[in-house]
Design a protein around this motif. Structure first.
Motif, PDB file in Angstrom:
ATOM      1  N   ASP A 155      51.053  46.252  66.567  1.00 19.42           N
ATOM      2  CA  ASP A 155      51.317  47.639  64.890  1.00 19.42           C
ATOM      3  C   ASP A 155      50.621  46.356  63.864  1.00 19.42           C
ATOM      4  O   ASP A 155      50.037  46.701  62.961  1.00 19.42           O
ATOM      5  CB  ASP A 155      52.534  48.617  65.260  1.00 19.42           C
ATOM      6  CG  ASP A 155      52.670  49.165  65.582  1.00 19.42           C
ATOM      7  OD1 ASP A 155      51.317  49.870  66.353  1.00 19.42           O
ATOM      8  OD2 ASP A 155      53.484  49.876  65.841  1.00 19.42           O
ATOM      9  N   SER A 156      51.522  44.969  64.096  1.00 20.70           N
ATOM     10  CA  SER A 156      51.757  44.552  62.641  1.00 20.70           C
ATOM     11  C   SER A 156      49.820  43.814  62.421  1.00 20.70           C
ATOM     12  O   SER A 156      49.097  43.700  61.109  1.00 20.70           O
ATOM     13  CB  SER A 156      51.765  42.914  62.855  1.00 20.70           C
ATOM     14  OG  SER A 156      53.468  42.897  62.979  1.00 20.70           O
ATOM     15  N   ALA A 157      49.157  43.556  63.656  1.00 20.78           N
ATOM     16  CA  ALA A 157      48.009  43.607  63.590  1.00 20.78           C
ATOM     17  C   ALA A 157      47.111  44.726  63.492  1.00 20.78           C
ATOM     18  O   ALA A 157      46.243  44.195  61.919  1.00 20.78           O
ATOM     19  CB  ALA A 157      47.176  43.136  64.822  1.00 20.78           C
ATOM     20  N   ALA A 158      47.125  46.304  63.558  1.00 19.34           N
ATOM     21  CA  ALA A 158      46.814  46.769  62.899  1.00 19.34           C
ATOM     22  C   ALA A 158      46.793  47.189  60.996  1.00 19.34           C
ATOM     23  O   ALA A 158      45.996  47.585  60.801  1.00 19.34           O
ATOM     24  CB  ALA A 158      47.108  48.682  63.459  1.00 19.34           C
ATOM     25  N   GLU A 159      48.037  47.168  61.404  1.00 20.20           N
ATOM     26  CA  GLU A 159      47.987  47.050  59.707  1.00 20.20           C
ATOM     27  C   GLU A 159      48.075  46.203  58.578  1.00 20.20           C
ATOM     28  O   GLU A 159      46.824  46.600  57.665  1.00 20.20           O
ATOM     29  CB  GLU A 159      49.962  47.204  59.628  1.00 20.20           C
ATOM     30  CG  GLU A 159      50.626  48.070  59.992  1.00 20.20           C
ATOM     31  CD  GLU A 159      52.062  47.142  60.072  1.00 20.20           C
ATOM     32  OE1 GLU A 159      52.864  46.623  59.719  1.00 20.20           O
ATOM     33  OE2 GLU A 159      52.607  49.218  60.464  1.00 20.20           O
ATOM     34  N   GLU A 160      47.428  44.707  59.272  1.00 19.20           N
ATOM     35  CA  GLU A 160      47.014  43.585  58.814  1.00 19.20           C
ATOM     36  C   GLU A 160      45.407  43.714  58.459  1.00 19.20           C
ATOM     37  O   GLU A 160      44.746  44.173  57.607  1.00 19.20           O
ATOM     38  CB  GLU A 160      47.561  42.162  59.230  1.00 19.20           C
ATOM     39  CG  GLU A 160      49.099  42.517  58.865  1.00 19.20           C
ATOM     40  CD  GLU A 160      48.857  40.344  58.806  1.00 19.20           C
ATOM     41  OE1 GLU A 160      48.402  39.915  59.099  1.00 19.20           O
ATOM     42  OE2 GLU A 160      50.030  40.236  58.161  1.00 19.20           O
ATOM     43  N   ALA A 161      44.410  44.957  59.805  1.00 25.88           N
ATOM     44  CA  ALA A 161      43.678  44.519  59.768  1.00 25.88           C
ATOM     45  C   ALA A 161      42.990  45.675  58.506  1.00 25.88           C
ATOM     46  O   ALA A 161      42.064  45.788  58.275  1.00 25.88           O
ATOM     47  CB  ALA A 161      43.168  45.042  61.231  1.00 25.88           C
ATOM     48  N   LYS A 216      45.074  54.901  67.186  1.00 24.81           N
ATOM     49  CA  LYS A 216      43.884  55.739  66.388  1.00 24.81           C
ATOM     50  C   LYS A 216      43.227  55.249  65.196  1.00 24.81           C
ATOM     51  O   LYS A 216      42.733  55.348  64.738  1.00 24.81           O
ATOM     52  CB  LYS A 216      44.066  56.790  66.415  1.00 24.81           C
ATOM     53  CG  LYS A 216      43.512  58.527  66.338  1.00 24.81           C
ATOM     54  CD  LYS A 216      44.280  59.534  66.519  1.00 24.81           C
ATOM     55  CE  LYS A 216      43.173  60.897  66.620  1.00 24.81           C
ATOM     56  NZ  LYS A 216      43.714  61.982  66.754  1.00 24.81           N
ATOM     57  N   ARG A 217      44.376  54.964  64.366  1.00 25.69           N
ATOM     58  CA  ARG A 217      44.048  54.913  62.805  1.00 25.69           C
ATOM     59  C   ARG A 217      42.518  53.153  62.318  1.00 25.69           C
ATOM     60  O   ARG A 217      41.531  53.802  62.152  1.00 25.69           O
ATOM     61  CB  ARG A 217      45.079  54.215  61.645  1.00 25.69           C
ATOM     62  CG  ARG A 217      45.732  55.661  61.913  1.00 25.69           C
ATOM     63  CD  ARG A 217      46.719  55.704  60.788  1.00 25.69           C
ATOM     64  NE  ARG A 217      46.484  54.849  59.424  1.00 25.69           N
ATOM     65  CZ  ARG A 217      47.476  54.195  58.879  1.00 25.69           C
ATOM     66  NH1 ARG A 217      48.703  53.951  58.843  1.00 25.69           N
ATOM     67  NH2 ARG A 217      47.035  53.392  57.761  1.00 25.69           N
ATOM     68  N   LEU A 218      43.131  52.406  63.187  1.00 26.83           N
ATOM     69  CA  LEU A 218      42.957  51.331  63.382  1.00 26.83           C
ATOM     70  C   LEU A 218      41.302  51.666  63.854  1.00 26.83           C
ATOM     71  O   LEU A 218      40.268  51.269  63.697  1.00 26.83           O
ATOM     72  CB  LEU A 218      43.011  50.521  64.457  1.00 26.83           C
ATOM     73  CG  LEU A 218      42.579  48.868  64.238  1.00 26.83           C
ATOM     74  CD1 LEU A 218      42.832  48.362  62.814  1.00 26.83           C
ATOM     75  CD2 LEU A 218      42.818  47.792  65.571  1.00 26.83           C
TER      76      LEU A 218
END
Length: 372
Positions: A167-173, A200-202
């Motif tokens: 999740d952290s990687a997705a949020e940062e991206a 899904k959002r990423l």
């Protein structure tokens, strides 16, 4: 052996903010800032950061080391005693709490310090990957905090890479899509560890490409002490194919390691070894021990939130100490759990305030705090 009312273990924004509040309250705090404790210089992670542009009060930005130097001077100005040594062993089983310094912490050694209250602000370190070129381009293209560094000019409209699959990687991206021309997420495995909604959002974001089964192998860039990262070598772990890609930024999102080894078995930690605090407070599982900053915050991990939690810890430590003094003068005020409760001076004018408050697992309540 020296005794103090309160000892602070740590040297980052949380520790210094706590020190400033406590010293202004004339509690004469002692801070053990450490000598490369956990491999980090006194001042914490900010000492590895070049430019900080999101700390209030500095419209032109400020260097990380400069900010921590100023915080240290402010702590000393109000009377904090700062000791540049590392605490390597503690005994939190009884009060006063006992603390030993590095190289003098054997089983038969007397503690170097005792304290009625302890504030733990030892922080957490971002995990690194030790890639070739990492040291040279750290903070010159490589970062472990997109929220902290993503908006700086060197990343604007440039190709950026994120390493991680949670999740952290997705949020940062997704945060970086505001600034970079395109963001590539490198995932070692064939699927994301992020939650379904986040994944899904990423994957649906047009400015993001996720490359599965792919790792970074080397960071390349300009020569010289201030040279910037320009390229990244990546490898497909299935096919073995390697290539060099344009990359002006690389962000690690592979987790943090809280500096809590010193307290294992003595204080409640969560599954990731962060100190557990009661929601909205700095109270730990041990009365008289408080935690502030990244050592108990695995969500925000910002300098400003660490500073704020240091303020909370100082106020609550002062409350604890003043209530302890009051309970010694008036033993009937103490509860069975060793915590204390509010005993309003004018209860006859305020019946509601005079009602006994439960202690149990709820945050302890104390007398009126002169700092507030």
């Amino acid at each position: 052996m020296v005794h103090s009312k309160v000892v602070i273990i740590g040297s980052g924004p949380a520790a210094h903010t706590a020190a400033i509040y406590l010293s202004r309250a004339e509690l004469k705090p002692v801070m053990y800032e450490g000598m490369l404790a956990n491999g980090t210089a006194a001042g914490g992670q900010l000492t590895t950061t070049t430019d900080i542009e999101n700390f209030p009060g500095f419209p032109k930005g400020i260097g990380g080391s400069e900010l921590m130097d100023d915080m240290r001077k402010q702590s000393e100005r109000f009377g904090t005693e700062i000791i540049t040594e590392t605490i390597s062993r503690v005994d939190l089983s009884q009060r006063p709490f006992r603390l030993w310094k590095e190289w003098a912490d054997g089983e038969n050694e007397e503690p170097a310090h005792t304290a009625d209250a302890v504030i733990i602000a030892t922080g957490a370190n971002a995990r690194r990957l030790d890639l070739p070129g990492e040291t040279q381009y750290w903070q010159n293209g490589i970062s472990a905090c997109a929220v902290c560094d993503g908006a700086v000019p060197i990343f604007r409209n440039k190709p950026l890479y994120v390493i991680g699959g949670g999740d952290s990687a997705a949020e940062e991206a997704m945060f970086l899509t505001k600034y970079g021309s395109h963001v590539v997420v490198l995932v070692r495995k064939d699927k994301l560890r992020a939650s379904k909604a986040m994944a899904k959002r990423l994957l649906a974001n047009p400015k993001v490409t996720v490359r599965f089964n792919t790792v970074a192998t080397q960071v390349l860039g300009e020569e010289g002490p201030r040279g910037l990262m320009t390229h990244l070598k990546v490898k497909n772990v299935v096919s073995g194919e390697e290539e060099t890609v344009d990359a002006n930024g690389l962000f690690y999102a592979v987790g943090h390691d809280p500096a809590t080894a010193l307290f294992k078995g003595q204080i409640d930690l969560d599954s990731e070894e962060y100190i557990v605090t009661q929601p909205g407070t700095s109270y730990t599982s041990i009365p008289g021990v408080f935690a502030a900053g990244d050592v108990q915050d695995k969500r925000y991990r910002q300098a400003i939130t660490s500073a704020g939690s240091g303020c909370v810890a100082a106020l609550e430590a002062e409350k604890f100490l003043s209530e302890e003094e009051s309970s010694e003068e008036n033993p009937a005020a103490a509860t069975e759990t060793g915590q204390t409760r509010i005993e309003p001076a004018a209860a006859e004018q305020n019946a509601e305030a005079a009602k006994e408050k439960p202690t149990g697992s709820a945050a302890a309540e104390y007398r009126q705090n002169p700092l507030l």
